[in-house]
Design an enzyme around this catalytic site. Structure first.
Site, PDB file in Angstrom:
ATOM      1  CG  ASN A 166      -2.291 -12.532  -2.940  1.00 36.10           C
ATOM      2  OD1 ASN A 166      -2.838 -12.616  -4.028  1.00 36.10           O
ATOM      3  ND2 ASN A 166      -1.030 -12.181  -2.779  1.00 36.10           N
TER       4      ASN A 166
ATOM      5  CG  HIS B 296      -2.010 -13.144  -8.577  1.00 35.95           C
ATOM      6  ND1 HIS B 296      -0.812 -12.886  -9.183  1.00 35.95           N
ATOM      7  CD2 HIS B 296      -1.881 -12.705  -7.302  1.00 35.95           C
ATOM      8  CE1 HIS B 296       0.006 -12.321  -8.317  1.00 35.95           C
ATOM      9  NE2 HIS B 296      -0.609 -12.204  -7.169  1.00 35.95           N
TER      10      HIS B 296
ATOM     11  N   GLY C 196       0.829  -1.215   0.000  1.00 36.89           N
ATOM     12  CA  GLY C 196       0.000   0.000   0.000  1.00 36.89           C
ATOM     13  C   GLY C 196       0.859   1.258   0.000  1.00 36.89           C
TER      14      GLY C 196
HETATM   15  N1  NAD Z   1      -2.119  -9.190  -5.974  1.00 36.98           N
HETATM   16  C1  NAD Z   1      -0.792  -9.170  -5.935  1.00 36.98           C
HETATM   17  O1  NAD Z   1      -0.128  -9.284  -6.966  1.00 36.98           O
HETATM   18  C2  NAD Z   1      -0.104  -9.013  -4.615  1.00 36.98           C
HETATM   19  C3  NAD Z   1       1.281  -8.750  -4.556  1.00 36.98           C
HETATM   20  C4  NAD Z   1       1.874  -8.590  -3.299  1.00 36.98           C
HETATM   21  C5  NAD Z   1       1.102  -8.677  -2.142  1.00 36.98           C
HETATM   22  N2  NAD Z   1      -0.222  -8.948  -2.249  1.00 36.98           N
HETATM   23  C6  NAD Z   1      -1.094  -9.038  -1.087  1.00 36.98           C
HETATM   24  O2  NAD Z   1      -1.356  -7.720  -0.618  1.00 36.98           O
HETATM   25  C7  NAD Z   1      -1.630  -7.765   0.779  1.00 36.98           C
HETATM   26  C8  NAD Z   1      -0.747  -6.760   1.494  1.00 36.98           C
HETATM   27  O3  NAD Z   1       0.616  -7.136   1.416  1.00 36.98           O
HETATM   28  P1  NAD Z   1       1.735  -6.290   2.199  1.00 36.98           P
HETATM   29  O4  NAD Z   1       3.030  -6.904   1.872  1.00 36.98           O
HETATM   30  O5  NAD Z   1       1.518  -4.827   1.970  1.00 36.98           O
HETATM   31  O6  NAD Z   1       1.354  -6.641   3.724  1.00 36.98           O
HETATM   32  P2  NAD Z   1       1.646  -5.754   5.022  1.00 36.98           P
HETATM   33  O7  NAD Z   1       1.475  -6.641   6.203  1.00 36.98           O
HETATM   34  O8  NAD Z   1       2.942  -5.023   4.866  1.00 36.98           O
HETATM   35  O9  NAD Z   1       0.479  -4.665   4.998  1.00 36.98           O
HETATM   36  C9  NAD Z   1      -0.857  -4.981   5.193  1.00 36.98           C
HETATM   37  C10 NAD Z   1      -1.481  -3.827   5.947  1.00 36.98           C
HETATM   38  O10 NAD Z   1      -2.887  -4.051   6.021  1.00 36.98           O
HETATM   39  C11 NAD Z   1      -3.307  -3.502   7.258  1.00 36.98           C
HETATM   40  N3  NAD Z   1      -4.630  -4.011   7.614  1.00 36.98           N
HETATM   41  C12 NAD Z   1      -4.984  -5.235   8.090  1.00 36.98           C
HETATM   42  N4  NAD Z   1      -6.310  -5.281   8.310  1.00 36.98           N
HETATM   43  C13 NAD Z   1      -6.804  -4.076   7.970  1.00 36.98           C
HETATM   44  C14 NAD Z   1      -8.113  -3.521   7.950  1.00 36.98           C
HETATM   45  N5  NAD Z   1      -9.178  -4.216   8.338  1.00 36.98           N
HETATM   46  N6  NAD Z   1      -8.255  -2.253   7.532  1.00 36.98           N
HETATM   47  C15 NAD Z   1      -7.187  -1.525   7.126  1.00 36.98           C
HETATM   48  N7  NAD Z   1      -5.929  -1.995   7.117  1.00 36.98           N
HETATM   49  C16 NAD Z   1      -5.748  -3.258   7.525  1.00 36.98           C
HETATM   50  C17 NAD Z   1      -2.211  -3.938   8.230  1.00 36.98           C
HETATM   51  O11 NAD Z   1      -2.244  -3.188   9.432  1.00 36.98           O
HETATM   52  C18 NAD Z   1      -0.957  -3.699   7.386  1.00 36.98           C
HETATM   53  O12 NAD Z   1      -0.412  -2.417   7.600  1.00 36.98           O
HETATM   54  C19 NAD Z   1      -1.396  -9.223   1.194  1.00 36.98           C
HETATM   55  O13 NAD Z   1      -2.622  -9.932   1.217  1.00 36.98           O
HETATM   56  C20 NAD Z   1      -0.499  -9.767   0.104  1.00 36.98           C
HETATM   57  O14 NAD Z   1      -0.581 -11.162  -0.026  1.00 36.98           O
HETATM   58  C21 NAD Z   1      -0.831  -9.108  -3.451  1.00 36.98           C
END
Ligand code: NAD
Length: 309
Positions: free
Chosen positions: A120, A175, A12
Site C-alpha cells: 500500500n 483502493h 505474503g
Molecule cells: N492491497 C491490499 O489489499 C492490501 C491488503 C493488506 C495489506 N496490504 C499491504 O501489504 C503490505 C504487507 O502487509 P503485511 O501485513 O504482510 O505486513 P508485514 O509487516 O506482516 O510484512 C511485510 C514484510 O515485508 C518485508 N520487507 C520489508 N522490506 C522488504 C524488502 N525491501 N524486501 C523484502 N521484504 C521486505 C518485512 O520484513 C515483512 O516481513 C503492506 O504495505 C500492507 O499495507 C495491502
C-alpha cells in the site's frame, strides 16, 4: 510453474500458504529482507505438506533474488502495513522505496514475469511498478479489488442472510477508504439485483462498511488484515496460472477506459495466462462515473507525491 512472493509477513505468507494448498505452482519462493524469516516460514509450510497432501516445493530466502529466477508470477507484499488510525496513503514514503528496489531486483532474474502489487497505497505502488518495470501494462496488476469485492460480498451476505458465494458484487475506483466505489446497483444475488431485497438505508450501511472494511479490522487486530488479502491475491495467481479468465476487479493501467488515462485504478478485468487481458465496461451511471472521476483525482494527487520522493 514458478511463483515468487516477496515479503514473508502476514499477507505474503498467507498468500503463499493458499498457493501451496491449491498446488497452483510446482515451485514457490518466499523472499524477505529479515534474516531467516522466509526460510523459517517456508519450512513451517513445507511441514504441512504431509498433512495437507500438496506437492508444491516452497523455498524461503533472505534477499537472494537469484533464487527467484524464471518466476512466472511475482507477488509483491513487501512494505509496512497500517497501524490503527493510519490511512493506506500514509505508507507511501517508505513503501515506494521498497517496491521500486524489489521490482528492479525481480526483473534482473525474471524479465518477462507478471507482477501482482499488494503493498500500500496499492494504486500508487502499482502505478510506480508500471513506470519502473517497463513491463507491458497487461503484466502488472494491483490487488485491492479482489479483497474489497470479497468484503462487499461479506457485508451483503450478512444483511441478506445468504451465502457470500451466491453473490456477485464488484468494487471499483481507488483502493482507499474514501476512494473505493462498491457498485451496489450492479450487485446480484444469483441473477437478481440485491437492491430488490434491501432498503436504501441497508444499502448505504453495506457500502459504508465495505469502504472502511480494512480500517475496521486494523482497529480490531492492531495491524492490517491478512487472511482475505492473502486469499484475494492467490485467486489472482490462480486465474493467471490456470488461464481461468476469471472476472476480478484489479488495479490496472487505464488508457482512456472509464474516462481516465495515465493512472492505475481498480476496474473489472478478465485475468488469464497473459495477465489482465480485457477491461470490462460496466456502463456506469452518471453518479458512479462522477465518483470514479473523484477517486481518480485523489489517486492522481497521491501519484504526484512520487515525484517529490
Ligand atoms: N492491497 C491490499 O489489499 C492490501 C491488503 C493488506 C495489506 N496490504 C499491504 O501489504 C503490505 C504487507 O502487509 P503485511 O501485513 O504482510 O505486513 P508485514 O509487516 O506482516 O510484512 C511485510 C514484510 O515485508 C518485508 N520487507 C520489508 N522490506 C522488504 C524488502 N525491501 N524486501 C523484502 N521484504 C521486505 C518485512 O520484513 C515483512 O516481513 C503492506 O504495505 C500492507 O499495507 C495491502
Amino acid at each position: 510453474m514458478k511463483v515468487t512472493v516477496v515479503g514473508a509477513g502476514a499477507v505474503g505468507a498467507t498468500c503463499a500458504d493458499n498457493i501451496a494448498r491449491k498446488e497452483l505452482a510446482s515451485e514457490l519462493v518466499l523472499l524477505d529482507i529479515k534474516e531467516g524469516v522466509a526460510e523459517g516460514k517456508a519450512i513451517d509450510m513445507m511441514q504441512t505438506a504431509a498433512l495437507l497432501g500438496f506437492d508444491t516445493k516452497i523455498k524461503g530466502v533472505t534477499n537472494d533474488y537469484a533464487a527467484t529466477e524464471h518466476s512466472d508470477v511475482v507477488v509483491v507484499t513487501s512494505g509496512l502495513p497500517r497501524k490503527p488510525g493510519m490511512t493506506r496513503e500514509e505508507l507511501i514514503g517508505v513503501n515506494a522505496g521498497i517496491v521500486k528496489s524489489v521490482t528492479e531486483n525481480i526483473l534482473k532474474h525474471s524479465p518477462d514475469t507478471i507482477i501482482i502489487v499488494v503493498s500500500n497505497p496499492m494504486d500508487t505502488m502499482n502505478y510506480l511498478t508500471l513506470q519502473t518495470s517497463g513491463l507491458p501494462k497487461n503484466r502488472v496488476l494491483g490487488m485491492g479489488g479482489a479483497l474489497d469485492s470479497a468484503r462487499f460480498r461479506y457485508y451483503l451476505s450478512q444483511e441478506l442472510g445468504c451465502s457470500p458465494a451466491d453473490l456477485n458484487a464488484v468494487v471499483i475506483g481507488g483502493h482507499g477508504d474514501t476512494t473505493m466505489i462498491p457498485l451496489i446497483k450492479h450487485a446480484t444475488w444469483n441473477s437478481t439485483p440485491v437492491t430488490n431485497f434491501l432498503s436504501q438505508e441497508q444499502q448505504d450501511k453495506i457500502v459504508a462498511a465495505t469502504m472502511v472494511g480494512g480500517a475496521t479490522l486494523t482497529k480490531l487486530i492492531g495491524t492490517s488484515a491478512w487472511y482475505a488479502p492473502g486469499a484475494g491475491t492467490a485467486a489472482m495467481v490462480e486465474s493467471i496460472l490456470r488461464d481461468e479468465k476469471k472476472l476480478i476487479s484489479c488495479g490496472v493501467a487505464l488508457d482512456g477506459e472509464y474516462g481516465q488515462s495515465d493512472i492505475s485504478l481498480v476496474v473489472p478485468v478478465i485475468i488469464g495466462r497473459n495477465g489482465w487481458e480485457r477491461i470490462l465496461d460496466f456502463k456506469l451511471s452518471e453518479a458512479e462515473q462522477a465518483a470514479f472521476n473523484k477517486s481518480a483525482d485523489a489517486v492522481r494527487n497521491m501519484n504526484d507525491v512520487l515525484k517529490t520522493l
